[in-house]
Design an enzyme around this catalytic site. Structure first.
Site, PDB file in Angstrom:
ATOM      1  N   ASP A 207      -2.771   1.785  -3.663  1.00  0.00           N
ATOM      2  CA  ASP A 207      -1.502   2.468  -3.467  1.00  0.00           C
ATOM      3  C   ASP A 207      -0.332   1.495  -3.631  1.00  0.00           C
ATOM      4  O   ASP A 207       0.456   1.303  -2.722  1.00  0.00           O
ATOM      5  CB  ASP A 207      -1.529   3.084  -2.052  1.00  0.00           C
ATOM      6  N   GLU A 451     -10.329  -1.511   2.547  1.00  0.00           N
ATOM      7  CA  GLU A 451     -10.792  -0.128   2.444  1.00  0.00           C
ATOM      8  C   GLU A 451     -11.736   0.110   1.273  1.00  0.00           C
ATOM      9  O   GLU A 451     -11.516   1.017   0.458  1.00  0.00           O
ATOM     10  CB  GLU A 451      -9.595   0.828   2.369  1.00  0.00           C
ATOM     11  N   TYR A 504      -4.563   6.446  10.236  1.00  0.00           N
ATOM     12  CA  TYR A 504      -3.259   7.116  10.056  1.00  0.00           C
ATOM     13  C   TYR A 504      -3.268   8.458  10.780  1.00  0.00           C
ATOM     14  O   TYR A 504      -3.058   9.502  10.174  1.00  0.00           O
ATOM     15  CB  TYR A 504      -2.969   7.275   8.559  1.00  0.00           C
ATOM     16  N   GLU A 540      -3.881  -1.466  10.118  1.00  0.00           N
ATOM     17  CA  GLU A 540      -2.816  -0.640   9.518  1.00  0.00           C
ATOM     18  C   GLU A 540      -2.605   0.573  10.401  1.00  0.00           C
ATOM     19  O   GLU A 540      -3.569   1.145  10.923  1.00  0.00           O
ATOM     20  CB  GLU A 540      -3.193  -0.122   8.123  1.00  0.00           C
TER      21      GLU A 540
END
Ligand code: GCB
Length: 644
Positions: A207, A451, A504, A540
């Site tokens: 990303d 990841e 998230y 994160e």
């Protein structure tokens, strides 16, 4: 990975390359000036051309490296260091995939060309991703992978004729394959009713915008022909004695002598050694402490290395000075220890990213970022998702900002990308990375990936091998990779020293429902800890916020939502940091550019600072938190240097 022949590459096809098995040789010391070394930076304007031909191989077919680039067609001015993507007005160049050509003609100091006792080295700090280099039309080196430096000894070329001019041509290909790091794929779209002939796109699973070009300085430097090729330093502490173990590798002669001196910050010699290997003892050593953990953080000694050799041309000396921080790092079941004291990572994830220059190195931006980090009270960051410029790590050493140094193993998602070919390349990238960064006291842990699809069957063997190799290369630091796989499915987690988890909550699911965060986050930590009994880092967490968007009650993308989400995380982090959570790294320090997509509004907006480094509301929240955390862990003796 260093490679041999351009010819072999050119027949492989327009876009992709295969992975070779080259063994890493030699050191990769930062090019510093010294009594025996000179340095010439080639920053500035280079000639540039992207090869827009259908097969992207016109440059090889017409051998653009044989003569000045301007003779084979039009060129653009291209700044170095910079990504090439955003400096122009051409949308096609912005998203170009394939070969681009850079060229610079320079005049060398005459003594470099004349002095046969000088070794002239061309060093390229970072070229994304595959680079082939020619000097005066002669192939000198190839390298696979962005982010890490490579070099070529070009002495013979520049010393062979009457000319002291030198034309450097660098062809760079930004195509990613399932076996590159990061991996990617090329997809040809063949429906003639939708796409023109030959239409293709590059797909990636990460990303951030796939910026390319010469992202860091290109440097020429000299050493004597017998020279200090590498230095490795590890440190330990015994009571109040600092132990500095050093090893010096010399190339060019077997008959040499090495002397080392360790100087303190006042320039006083505190220890001396003789021989290419040894241990220096520093009584009452000043330890290297992280920012806000000690009243004098980031203490750096200087290791002056002197090499003297007898050669056919007479006596030769080489001098190199390396900054050294004396510190220890250790991990227990629930703690991360620096100098034997529990360390809590209060920090950020970053990107090398900015307007116009993309991933190009920029001193003002770097200094601004460090000023912001210190303003925040942060003591750490992760080099998400690739190794950053060496100058970044140098500032971390100087300011006491602790680093989790991450490889470009981001977006490893296809089964093919866990193959032996990919693994071999990943092992070599770890070698290059450790070779470059091993001597930075600020680097306290290696992260081999971000990841990955670590639930896939081959991931177990892949990470077992990769982590074992990393530890063998550097037994002095813990190793991790950053996961977002479920704790029960993760096949790589058994091999890491610290569990780093990204989540998230209330962003990529349960949209708008911040009330579920505490439960979900607590469950995340408890599950992982029960399974592994290893210290954990929330590596994160975050939410997008468009600066100036306000909504109360909070709505997604508003500054209030970003702040509200962080606060929910902090409640649980405050409980778990008393047990086994050893750090929290916000995603992200600043907004950054991504591929275009309906879920990205001119890039990823999870920064607590805008891309121009202005604070959003969340930056003030974090600042308050980080200073509070710093104050909690300080000793009372440090009162005077702490902010309010
Ligand atoms: C992640 C990735 C990071 C992304 C971030 C996001 O998990 O590691 O590269 O930018 O999420 O914002 O989606």
């Amino acid at each position: 990975m260093l490679r041999g022949s351009a010819g072999a590459w050119a027949v492989l096809g327009p876009l992709l390359w295969g992975c070779g098995l080259a063994l890493l040789q030699g050191g990769m010391l930062y090019p510093r000036e010294s009594r025996s070394r000179e340095r010439k930076e080639l920053d500035g304007l280079w000639s540039f051309r992207a090869d827009f031909s259908d097969n992207r191989r016109q440059g090889f077919e017409q051998q653009w490296y044989r003569a000045p680039l301007r003779e084979s067609g039009p060129t653009l001015d291209m700044p170095v260091p910079s990504s090439f993507n955003d400096v122009g007005q051409d949308g096609q160049l912005r998203s170009f995939v394939g070969w681009v050509w850079y060229e610079r003609e320079i005049t060398l100091p005459q003594r470099w060309a004349e002095d046969l006792g000088a070794r002239v080295v061309l060093r390229i700090g970072s070229a994304h991703y595959y680079a082939i280099v020619w000097v005066n039309g002669v192939h000198v080196v190839e390298h696979e992978g962005g982010h890490l430096p490579f070099e070529a000894d070009i002495s013979k070329l520049v010393q062979s004729g009457p000319l002291s001019s030198c034309r450097i041509t660098i062809a760079i290909n930004n195509t990613l394959s399932p076996h590159t790091l990061p991996p990617g794929t090329i997809l040809y779209k063949t429906d003639p009713s939708m796409y023109p002939k030959g239409y293709f796109v590059q797909n990636t699973k990460f990303d951030f915008f796939n910026y390319a070009g010469l992202h860091r300085s290109v440097v020429l430097y000299t050493t004597p022909t017998t020279y200090i090729d590498d230095i490795t330093v590890t440190t330990d502490v015994d009571q109040d004695i600092g132990l500095v173990n050093y090893q010096v590798i010399v190339q060019g002669s077997d008959h040499f002598q090495v002397d080392v001196s360790l100087l303190d910050e006042e320039g006083k010699v505190v220890a001396k050694g003789a021989g290419a290997e040894g241990q220096l003892q520093v009584p009452s050593a000043h330890l290297w402490w992280p920012y806000l953990m000690h009243e004098h953080p980031a203490y750096l000694y200087s290791l002056e290395v002197k090499m003297m050799a007898q050669t056919a041309m007479g006596p030769v000396s080489d001098f190199y000075t390396l900054p050294v921080g004396i510190r220890t790092v250790a991990v227990t079941e629930s703690q991360f220890l620096i100098n034997g004291k529990p360390f809590y990572f209060r920090g950020v994830n970053k990107h090398e990213d900015a307007d116009i220059r993309g991933k190009g190195f920029d001193w003002p931006l770097l200094v601004k970022d460090f000023n912001l980090l210190r303003w925040l009270g942060a003591n750490a960051f992760r080099t998400s998702h690739y190794p950053y410029a060496e100058e970044v790590l140098q500032l971390c050493d100087r300011y006491g900002i602790v680093v989790i140094d991450e490889s470009p193993g981001v977006g490893i998602a296809l089964v093919e990308s866990f193959s032996n070919v990919s693994l071999q390349h990943h092992l070599e990238v770890m070698e290059e990375m450790i070779r470059r960064d091993k001597n930075h006291p600020a680097v306290v842990m290696w992260s081999v990936a971000n990841e990955p699809a670590s639930f896939l069957k081959p991931a177990g063997y892949y990470f077992k091998t990769l982590i074992a190799h990393t530890k063998a290369l550097d037994p002095s630091r813990p190793v991790t990779f950053v996961t977002n796989t479920n704790y029960e499915a993760d096949l790589g987690a058994p091999y890491v020293d610290v569990i780093c988890v990204n989540s998230y909550y209330s962003w990529y699911h349960d949209y708008g429902h911040m009330e579920v965060i505490q439960l979900q986050l607590a469950t995340q930590f408890e599950n992982w800890y029960k399974a592994y009994q290893k210290p954990m880092i929330q590596s994160e967490y975050g939410a997008d916020a468009i600066e100036g968007f306000h909504e109360d009650p909070p709505l997604m993308f508003s500054e209030e939502y970003q702040k509200g989400l962080l606060k929910q995380y902090h409640v649980v982090l405050d409980q778990k940091r008393k047990e086994y959570v050893v750090g929290e790294l916000i995603w992200n320090f600043a907004d950054f550019m991504t591929n275009q997509s309906p879920v990205r509004m001119i890039g990823n907006r999870k920064g607590i600072f805008t891309r121009q480094r202005q604070p959003k509301s969340a930056a003030f929240l974090l600042r308050e938190r980080y200073w509070k955390l710093a104050n909690e862990t300080r000793g009372p003796e440090f009162d005077p240097w702490l902010r309010n």
